[in-house]
Design an enzyme around this catalytic site. Sequence first.
Site, PDB file in Angstrom:
ATOM      1  CD  GLU A  16      -4.334  -2.835  -1.660  1.00  0.00           C
ATOM      2  OE1 GLU A  16      -4.161  -2.188  -0.600  1.00  0.00           O
ATOM      3  OE2 GLU A  16      -4.873  -3.939  -1.686  1.00  0.00           O
TER       4      GLU A  16
ATOM      5  CB  CYS B  30      -6.070  -3.297   4.782  1.00  0.00           C
ATOM      6  SG  CYS B  30      -6.203  -2.495   3.201  1.00  0.00           S
TER       7      CYS B  30
ATOM      8  CD  GLU C 188       8.956  -5.904   8.251  1.00  0.00           C
ATOM      9  OE1 GLU C 188       8.264  -5.590   9.242  1.00  0.00           O
ATOM     10  OE2 GLU C 188       9.294  -7.084   8.011  1.00  0.00           O
TER      11      GLU C 188
ATOM     12  CB  CYS D 261     -12.246  -3.771  10.541  1.00  0.00           C
ATOM     13  SG  CYS D 261     -10.923  -3.965   9.352  1.00  0.00           S
TER      14      CYS D 261
ATOM     15  CE  LYS E 172      -4.739  -2.530  11.020  1.00  0.00           C
ATOM     16  NZ  LYS E 172      -4.043  -2.247   9.751  1.00  0.00           N
TER      17      LYS E 172
ATOM     18  CB  SER F 239      -1.145  -4.903  -2.045  1.00  0.00           C
ATOM     19  OG  SER F 239      -0.781  -3.547  -2.001  1.00  0.00           O
TER      20      SER F 239
ATOM     21  CD  GLU G 295       0.938  -3.354  -5.136  1.00  0.00           C
ATOM     22  OE1 GLU G 295       0.412  -2.758  -4.174  1.00  0.00           O
ATOM     23  OE2 GLU G 295       1.572  -4.417  -5.007  1.00  0.00           O
TER      24      GLU G 295
ATOM     25  CD  GLU H  71      -0.160  -3.013  10.061  1.00  0.00           C
ATOM     26  OE1 GLU H  71      -0.350  -3.411   8.909  1.00  0.00           O
ATOM     27  OE2 GLU H  71      -0.950  -2.240  10.634  1.00  0.00           O
TER      28      GLU H  71
END
Lengths: 182, 590
Positions: B278, B304, B371, B520, B363, B324, B281, B366
């Site tokens: 990242e 994230c 993907e 988190c 999560k 990102s 990037e 996710e």
Amino acid sequence: MNKSKGKACMCEVAANRSVLLKRLDAVLDEYVSKPGGLIPVLQIAQGIFGYLPEDVLKQICLRMNKSYSEVAGVVSFYSFFSTTKRGRYLVRVCMGTACYVRGGKQVLDAIKQHLKIDVGETTPDGKFTLETARCFGACGLAPVMMVNDVVHQRVKAARVQDILDQYRQGEKGKRAARKGWK
Amino acid sequence: MLTITIDSRQVHADEGNTILDVARREGIRIPTLCYLEGVQAIGACRLCVVEVEGAKTLMASCVTPVVDGMIIRTNTRRVRDARRTVMELLLSEHVGDCKTCSRSEDCELRKIAAELGIDTIEYQGATTNSVIDMSTPGILRDNGKCIKCRRCVAVCTQVQAVGAIFPQFRGFKTTIGPAFGKELADVPCVQCGQCAAVCPTGAIVEISHIDKVWNALEDKSKTVVVQTAPAVRASLGECFDLPPGTLVTGKMVTALRRLGFATVFDTNFSADLTIIEEGMELLSRLRKCVEGGEKVALPQFTSCSPGWVKYVEYFYPEFIPNVSTCKSPQQMFGAMAKTYWAEKIGKRAEDMFVVSIMPCHAKKFEAERPEMNDSGVQDVDAVLTTRELGKMIKEAGIDFVSLPDEEMDRILGVSSGAADIFANSGGVMEAALRTAWEVITGRELPFEKLHVVTLAGLKGIKEAEVEIKGTVPEWSFLEGVVLKVAVVSGLGNARSVLENIKSGAKTYHFVEVMTCPGGCVGGGGQPRITTDEVRQKRLDAIYREDEGKQLRKSHDNPKIKQLYGEFLGAPLGQKSHHLLHTTYVQREKV
């Protein structure tokens, strides 16, 4: 009714709908930045469409920057809002305390029996929708029922058929007038 | 300064204090259910009623401001009786078998009922219709257990600016949920789980993966690998009555081994990897922009936090190019475990079962994104919240508190302190700056203990500017550029920042966004109940973990270097692009 006439009818509905959506847009333009604007918008939208279809509600959400769940919460809270298509005549029976103790329940039962529908339903011919409500502010006239904007006071179960017939016949009369019968 | 009398004690109070504020300060316990510190005070549940001299009725203490000379009694027969009646009525509607409810250990309703001395339920009547909604990957709703306190609505609407749930219908038929009683999958929900984090009962909980994980652990054909998110080590202890902010990294590793995980790895490893990818990037976007004069999407947003990513996909799709393309550390880990690590131990991706321990509901969503199958199969198979791991440890009969400390397994378990701080709001930014600054200038980030103090802490929106000076030749085009960054936690705050960027009121180069307030450490899957005090203690613990490490910077992690050398090649290379980066989709806003 012949086929071509039926088609023309659908086109008209579609055309009408786009006109209606334009009217909704104009209403939203006016209310979008007003605090507390949601309820008047919903009321006017219901006036325009006869009920609150999902696509109309979603349009309102997008324009007023509110979540669908929030708008749905308001719509489902108030018995005056409906998300299903209603009949030509909206029959509302008051279940408020005064009307209830003076026989509102019996009136409701008589209407259910007469129209062969339950609360929240519409007769198959699209004429009557039955709903209950809580207090029209006419407790002194209890029990009360409303048909569209007309208040019927001190209703008795036995009179229900007469009242409903007035609307049925009224319609019959109007249809007769349209077709040139006298 | 006001003087009031509460339970015959004269105390001072400030203008604007509520009775509840004063009582809590004075150590007087007033039970509350709908009240949520800093978020909601609506006087709806009526449990917090007290007697105020001169008032006709009992007053809800959470919404009644004190006035000078007020005389308050919190413990009279009238108050106790009223509270009991309120509780009995709530219990009479509540559908919930405490014996089997997943919240039975920490249910606030049950706890307060016991405190009030309720031993029978006097009112027998209709109960709430129990409709169970398991339509989304992360969140389970059971209306029958809902007491309509509306804490979930307040966090979803006010804190997170999502509005997935709202009171629907009216009177006894009221439910708290998506539009017209639909399922959660039918409305935009980012799966952050803040609703579950604040629910006082078992009405909103995670979709459990515990059975899935036990099954995998018993399946001889599977190699079960576990990764643990940075935030879990500062909160797992709370499941075993250790005080918030107790670091239990070593005990957690031991417990995971005793549960039967073949290999115990660390999401921290892939957090270090994220910083490399990242960071590069960001630098490549800056190069294109500053050196090439190209139009690139800036600011770059971190990716994230899956709730935040889904939020952008729903509500601000025009910013998708700014997010990102890096996968989150959880997903980078999954992809590496099922390719690089599988190869190393001679296994196929299909033979691996990757479990993550996350402070998070999103999560779970996710991991199921289409993907996230770059290893050829689903990269992460099961996601346990911190709370679920706590349950499994108990179920296995492991005495967590007395466990010895063990270390994570090698290669994918090695990490720097920069990875630990991914748990905290401001941590990803700090970790990125530690690396990027050194890449650009060849010198260490010039702050005490490498901390960017202005970007740390619980504040929802934090900003910083730093002028880049003394660049190495490769990055000389950045000489004199004032790097502007922002750190955001809580999606409501994210919305304000996005609106400011949209209107041009603010410009940044890099923005860290974490879905949950405080980052988190305050995740939806953390032990309940997370207050600001608890968040702060967990934040502090994470910084201690970071400072206690030899390695403080992601690019110093030798195992990351090894991974690039043996497998990935270069950052942003072809293999990285395939395994470590992802794409996003626009979703319907309403």
